[in-house]
Design an enzyme around this catalytic site. Structure first.
Site, mmCIF file in Angstrom:
data_model
loop_
_atom_site.group_PDB
_atom_site.id
_atom_site.type_symbol
_atom_site.label_atom_id
_atom_site.label_comp_id
_atom_site.label_asym_id
_atom_site.label_seq_id
_atom_site.Cartn_x
_atom_site.Cartn_y
_atom_site.Cartn_z
ATOM 1 N N ASP A 14 -7.596 -7.077 -5.722
ATOM 2 C CA ASP A 14 -6.228 -7.370 -4.673
ATOM 3 C C ASP A 14 -5.244 -7.909 -6.396
ATOM 4 O O ASP A 14 -5.504 -7.741 -7.314
ATOM 5 C CB ASP A 14 -6.268 -8.949 -3.761
ATOM 6 C CG ASP A 14 -4.846 -8.782 -3.240
ATOM 7 O OD1 ASP A 14 -4.006 -7.829 -3.595
ATOM 8 O OD2 ASP A 14 -4.107 -9.783 -3.507
ATOM 9 N N SER A 15 -3.839 -7.859 -6.131
ATOM 10 C CA SER A 15 -3.716 -8.005 -7.109
ATOM 11 C C SER A 15 -3.245 -9.820 -7.170
ATOM 12 O O SER A 15 -2.932 -9.833 -8.939
ATOM 13 C CB SER A 15 -1.689 -7.547 -6.312
ATOM 14 O OG SER A 15 -0.960 -8.318 -5.742
ATOM 15 N N GLY A 47 4.202 -5.404 -4.991
ATOM 16 C CA GLY A 47 4.891 -5.162 -3.562
ATOM 17 C C GLY A 47 6.589 -4.260 -4.407
ATOM 18 O O GLY A 47 7.317 -3.353 -3.475
ATOM 19 N N CYS A 78 -5.606 -5.532 -0.588
ATOM 20 C CA CYS A 78 -4.679 -4.955 -0.656
ATOM 21 C C CYS A 78 -4.050 -3.698 0.183
ATOM 22 O O CYS A 78 -4.244 -3.278 -0.213
ATOM 23 C CB CYS A 78 -4.807 -5.027 -2.493
ATOM 24 S SG CYS A 78 -2.843 -5.162 -2.434
ATOM 25 N N ASN A 79 -3.622 -4.458 0.983
ATOM 26 C CA ASN A 79 -2.493 -3.155 1.912
ATOM 27 C C ASN A 79 -1.535 -2.243 0.761
ATOM 28 O O ASN A 79 -1.570 -0.907 1.530
ATOM 29 C CB ASN A 79 -1.625 -3.846 2.872
ATOM 30 C CG ASN A 79 -2.275 -4.550 4.271
ATOM 31 O OD1 ASN A 79 -2.433 -4.172 5.225
ATOM 32 N ND2 ASN A 79 -2.710 -5.703 4.370
ATOM 33 N N THR A 80 -0.893 -2.674 0.160
ATOM 34 C CA THR A 80 0.067 -2.165 -1.013
ATOM 35 C C THR A 80 -0.842 -0.962 -1.259
ATOM 36 O O THR A 80 -0.184 0.309 -1.771
ATOM 37 C CB THR A 80 1.383 -3.115 -2.194
ATOM 38 O OG1 THR A 80 1.294 -3.789 -0.555
ATOM 39 C CG2 THR A 80 2.008 -2.187 -2.883
ATOM 40 N N CYS A 192 -0.123 -7.686 5.019
ATOM 41 C CA CYS A 192 0.168 -7.942 2.968
ATOM 42 C C CYS A 192 -1.566 -8.987 3.380
ATOM 43 O O CYS A 192 -1.351 -10.050 4.136
ATOM 44 C CB CYS A 192 1.253 -7.975 2.787
ATOM 45 S SG CYS A 192 0.959 -9.307 0.963
ATOM 46 N N THR A 193 -2.615 -8.959 2.450
ATOM 47 C CA THR A 193 -3.628 -9.654 2.420
ATOM 48 C C THR A 193 -2.873 -11.166 2.061
ATOM 49 O O THR A 193 -3.673 -12.883 1.965
ATOM 50 C CB THR A 193 -4.238 -8.832 1.788
ATOM 51 O OG1 THR A 193 -4.301 -8.818 0.686
ATOM 52 C CG2 THR A 193 -5.340 -8.062 2.647
ATOM 53 N N HIS A 194 -2.079 -11.640 1.636
ATOM 54 C CA HIS A 194 -1.367 -13.150 0.869
ATOM 55 C C HIS A 194 -1.305 -13.517 2.885
ATOM 56 O O HIS A 194 -1.190 -14.927 2.198
ATOM 57 C CB HIS A 194 -0.524 -12.595 -0.200
ATOM 58 C CG HIS A 194 -0.430 -12.715 -1.338
ATOM 59 N ND1 HIS A 194 -1.125 -11.219 -1.578
ATOM 60 C CD2 HIS A 194 -0.343 -13.029 -2.616
ATOM 61 C CE1 HIS A 194 -1.655 -11.927 -2.879
ATOM 62 N NE2 HIS A 194 -1.325 -12.267 -3.262
HETATM 63 N N1 DGL Z 1 -1.779 -8.988 -1.262
HETATM 64 C C1 DGL Z 1 -1.327 -7.414 -1.343
HETATM 65 C C2 DGL Z 1 -0.866 -6.812 0.067
HETATM 66 O O1 DGL Z 1 -1.831 -6.862 0.445
HETATM 67 C C3 DGL Z 1 0.070 -7.404 -2.258
HETATM 68 C C4 DGL Z 1 0.654 -8.567 -3.183
HETATM 69 C C5 DGL Z 1 1.769 -8.511 -4.398
HETATM 70 O O2 DGL Z 1 1.666 -8.084 -5.385
HETATM 71 O O3 DGL Z 1 2.834 -7.783 -3.769
HETATM 72 O O4 DGL Z 1 -0.197 -5.951 0.110
#
Ligand code: DGL
Length: 267
Positions: A14-15, A47, A78-80, A192-194
């Site tokens: 992930d980021s 993002g 990470c969805n992005t 978003c996984t966060h």
């Molecule tokens: N956790 C990430 C996601 O699932 C991205 C967060 C980010 O770096 O903007 O999209």
């Protein structure tokens, strides 16, 4: 058939810390799985990046990590990164790659009102990948989208034990609920996984809401993909590797230790 060594880890990417929401679900299903968690802190947040930046950055980083850790499979938590670069990553790596994409299908199964929300990063919510998920699984329903980059920072802060202003969560939910049809919104995809890391706080802001994310589905998929593989007798300590400064991770250590991650490395 390739024999996978017991010690070959699952590599999460992930980021930042968001992928821990996926790691928790996989650890619950496969408690002895060796873990490497790779965070691109030098690139956070994703993002606000362009499609070209993410498509170039993610496969290159993962190529280096796969070479170093020889994982049995990679989870892009990470969805992005996934909605933009999943096919590039699969083409670049010679290990199985499991992606995380917005859980629109389970949301469509759960909605009673026919109005679904999607909270994600700005980069994720504009992807044609999301249009395709909507068309394939929820065509008959309204899908309201809202970019909530402030929740990425809120989740990072919460995991470091910092206090976050609750107005941030209320603002994110209002971004969906104030849209046309928003008064009927009953299910929100945490795309978003966060965001699952701050689900309790979002629930306080919108107590009637049902939140869904992809972590449980990914855990089931990983169990399926590894069903003929074996694991070490004793769980090994997890590894966290970052593209950023190791010294910046100090306040995250309690959260990492609680997940059995004790080795911190830099790329
Ligand atoms: N956790 C990430 C996601 O699932 C991205 C967060 C980010 O770096 O903007 O999209």
């Amino acid at each position: 058939m390739t024999i996978v060594p017991d010690v070959a880890p699952i590599l999460f990417f992930d980021s930042g810390i968001g992928g821990l929401s996926v790691l928790k679900a996989v650890q619950a299903a496969l408690p002895r799985a060796p873990i490497v968690f790779a965070a691109d802190y030098a690139g956070l947040p994703y993002g606000t990046k362009t499609e070209d930046e993410i498509s170039a950055r993610v496969p290159a980083l993962l190529g280096r990590w796969v070479e170093r850790y020889q994982p049995r499979l990679v989870i892009i938590a990470c969805n992005t990164a996934c909605t933009i670069a999943l096919s590039h990553v699969r083409a670049a790596l010679n290990v199985p790659v499991v992606g995380t994409v917005p859980a629109i299908k389970p949301a469509a199964e759960a909605t009673e009102t026919g109005v679904i929300g999607l909270l994600g990063t700005a980069a994720t919510i504009r992807q044609v990948y999301v249009d395709a998920l909507h068309a394939a699984h929820a065509r008959q329903f309204h899908l309201l989208r809202h970019a909530a980059p402030e929740l990425v920072h809120a989740a990072e802060a919460k995991m470091r034990g910092e206090v976050v202003d609750p107005a941030i969560y209320a603002k994110a939910m209002a971004g969906l609920m104030d849209q046309p049809f928003g008064e009927r919104l009953d299910v929100t995809v945490l795309g978003c996984t966060h965001f699952p890391l701050v689900e309790d706080e979002l629930l306080v802001a919108a107590p009637h809401m049902r939140f869904v994310d992809g972590a449980a589905g990914i855990a089931r998929r990983i169990c399926h993909l590894t069903k003929d593989q074996s694991w070490p007798e004793k769980k090994a300590d997890g590894i966290f590797v970052t593209t950023g400064e190791v010294s910046a991770l100090g306040s995250l250590l309690p959260a990492l230790f609680s997940l059995g991650i004790t080795h911190i490395q830099s790329l």
